[in-house]
Design an enzyme around this catalytic site. Structure first.
Site, PDB file in Angstrom:
ATOM      1  N   HIS A 275      -1.456   6.390   2.359  1.00 27.03           N
ATOM      2  CA  HIS A 275      -1.452   5.412   3.436  1.00 27.03           C
ATOM      3  C   HIS A 275      -1.261   6.185   4.736  1.00 27.03           C
ATOM      4  O   HIS A 275      -0.336   6.986   4.841  1.00 27.03           O
ATOM      5  CB  HIS A 275      -0.313   4.401   3.241  1.00 27.03           C
ATOM      6  CG  HIS A 275      -0.414   3.238   4.174  1.00 27.03           C
ATOM      7  ND1 HIS A 275      -1.178   2.128   3.890  1.00 27.03           N
ATOM      8  CD2 HIS A 275       0.117   3.035   5.399  1.00 27.03           C
ATOM      9  CE1 HIS A 275      -1.096   1.277   4.905  1.00 27.03           C
ATOM     10  NE2 HIS A 275      -0.325   1.808   5.822  1.00 27.03           N
TER      11      HIS A 275
ATOM     12  N   CYS B 227       0.789  -1.248   0.000  1.00 27.35           N
ATOM     13  CA  CYS B 227       0.000   0.000   0.000  1.00 27.35           C
ATOM     14  C   CYS B 227       0.811   1.282   0.000  1.00 27.35           C
ATOM     15  O   CYS B 227       0.711   2.095  -0.925  1.00 27.35           O
ATOM     16  CB  CYS B 227      -0.933   0.027   1.203  1.00 27.35           C
ATOM     17  SG  CYS B 227      -1.917  -1.468   1.368  1.00 27.35           S
TER      18      CYS B 227
END
Length: 522
Positions: free
Chosen positions: A104, A50
């Site tokens: 993120h 991510c």
């Protein structure tokens, strides 16, 4: 005046969508978006995890330039003070808004989702996000667990909702505010499902009877897969239901019936996501902005569903790096839409499925690192310059060229180019290539192989995907000075797409690859 931008990014979504030819999935709303969009069938993330992937496409720089391969550094401090795509839109008069998981969260975006650099107002996070990994899944014994497979009764959940439902509601609210204030906007909406845990409203299971769910076509670990390439799916092993199976580390395998349950729940989570996307796009119609808003739909990376005996992301295979990517541009991908005309009526995933096909489709190999320059060009902004060889000191530049040039080229034209080879863009000598990479702490699978911290990285797998092959080199890497040594090759992989589309038969050791090697260095 410039168009608005609605940027939808999904966590861990591989292209299991009707518009990508998946026959099982029910994704009518995303398919409807595709039917008005140009859809890229060969789009790849730059690292299949991510934070590194998101920082890469939001800055338009590759992981070797953001120097983020894990979750624990902020590029502005650690690499260079790079402008981001939303920051660039903000500096060009847009109101920039973030809902859900766009950057993120945590260190890698300075605990603020890069606010105030990137966003006009503080980013929105659903209040129920904090329960994501709690014991909210009811087991057969009636007790609550923190499971991987987690269909739930939404009314029993904290606050009676789920994070993605809250994100949709907030995004819809913001669209109404933008409409009222007549402000030009860049709205990024980050959906969390189908990221694990596979926690979604239980009624979506009805769409996927277990008897219709097959195993992956290649659920075994390939005989010639270098051990350094394998990802041992440690994150799913930590969920209560997987832990109870007590499968051996690192290769497992998981029992067949449980593999099918994971696949079933992944599909169910995708249909739940599709419903959210449908409600969001329907709201864009409601506020009358479908004729003046570019819509981009993509994911940060894919997710293995048992292929190669692997689960989760954390690898260089197509199943982990390939993502959906589509662009709806009013007047360009569709004929212009008249004010008030409905482009995106909500479609019920439980209702009749239309079988919509993409408006345009490109098989060109493209990369997420190209998003920044592509969106700038589509919005009529000056396209940021290409980065020089080293660009740590350059605030605004991009390492991914705009892909707008592929929007109108029908596939037939592309074929002609190959044969005739007049001087069109990069036609013969340079076929498009997508680069991805993945770090490892050792040559064999370890507990931290999936997510090594920077200081523990010893090997970097650099992977090159063209329309014809995937070529990967696992080379020695020094985390202290971020250097890769291509003279110290630990392992290699080569898969030919035509004969081996699932990447099961590694022919690296019985092929001369001087030509590939030159290319990956180039």
């Amino acid at each position: 005046d410039g168009m608005n931008v609605l940027f939808i990014v999904v966590d861990d979504l591989r292209p299991v969508l009707g518009c990508y030819g998946d026959k099982l999935v029910k994704s009518p709303n995303i398919d409807q978006l595709a039917s008005q969009s140009i859809v890229f069938s060969n789009a790849y993330a730059q690292q299949a995890v991510c934070a590194p992937s998101r920082v890469s496409f939001l800055t338009g720089r590759r992981p070797d330039t953001t120097r983020l391969y894990d979750f624990y550094s902020y590029w502005r401090v650690h690499a260079g003070n790079y402008s981001t795509m939303p920051q660039y839109f903000k500096e060009n008069g847009y109101v920039t808004l973030s809902v859900g998981k766009v950057f993120h969260p945590g260190v890698s975006s300075n605990y603020s989702d890069d606010y105030p650099y990137s966003w006009s107002i503080p980013p929105f996070h659903p209040s129920t996000e904090k329960y994501e990994n709690d014991k909210t899944c009811r087991g057969k014994d009636g007790k609550l667990y923190a499971n991987l497979v987690c269909p739930v009764d939404v009314t029993e959940m904290p606050s009676g909702t789920l994070p993605d439902i809250q994100s949709t509601e907030e995004a819809v609210r913001l669209l109404n505010v933008m409409k009222t204030n007549k402000q030009k906007f860049f709205l990024a909406v980050g959906y969390h499902k189908p990221h694990i845990p596979l926690r979604y409203p239980q009624e979506f299971l009805k769409l996927y009877p277990l008897e219709n769910i097959t195993l992956a076509p290649d659920p075994w670990v390939p005989e010639k897969l270098p051990s350094v390439a394998y990802n041992p799916w440690t994150d799913i092993r930590q969920r209560d239901d997987v832990e109870a199976l007590n499968v051996s580390f690192p290769y497992g395998p998981l029992p067949d019936d449980f593999q099918r349950q994971i696949r079933q729940s992944y599909y169910a989570a995708v249909s739940y996501l599709d419903m959210q996307v449908g409600l969001l796009l329907n709201a864009l119609d409601d506020v009358g902005l479908s004729n003046s808003t570019i819509v981009v739909f993509t994911a940060d990376h894919g997710w293995s569903l048992g292929e190669h005996g692997e689960w989760a992301k954390y690898s260089n295979f197509d199943v982990a790096t390939r993502v959906p990517l589509m662009f709806y541009v009013p007047g360009m991908t569709t004929s212009s839409v008249s004010q008030g005309e409905r482009v995106f009526p909500y479609l019920d995933p439980f209702g009749h499925i239309l079988g919509l096909v993409p408006q345009g489709r490109s098989k060109k190999v493209v990369e997420l690192v190209s998003l920044f320059s592509t969106l700038a060009e589509l919005a009529g902004l000056r396209v940021p310059p290409a980065c020089p060889e080293t660009s740590f000191h350059v605030a605004l530049c991009t390492e991914g060229a705009s892909i707008v040039r592929y929007f109108n080229a029908s596939e037939e034209k592309v074929e002609e180019e190959k044969d005739g080879c007049d001087d069109t863009y990069k036609c013969c000598n340079e076929e498009p290539v997508a680069f991805s990479q993945y770090p490892r702490p050792a040559d064999t699978p370890q507990w931290n192989s999936d997510k090594p911290k920077l200081k523990d990285i010893r090997i970097m797998g650099y992977s090159m995907r063209t329309i014809d092959y995937r070529y990967t080199l696992w080379v020695q890497f020094n985390p202290n000075n971020f250097s890769a040594n291509f003279e110290d090759i630990h392992a290699g992989e080569l898969y030919m797409m035509e004969t081996d589309p699932n990447q099961d038969y590694n022919i690296y050791n019985n092929t001369s690859h001087a030509v590939f090697f030159k290319k990956i260095l180039g």
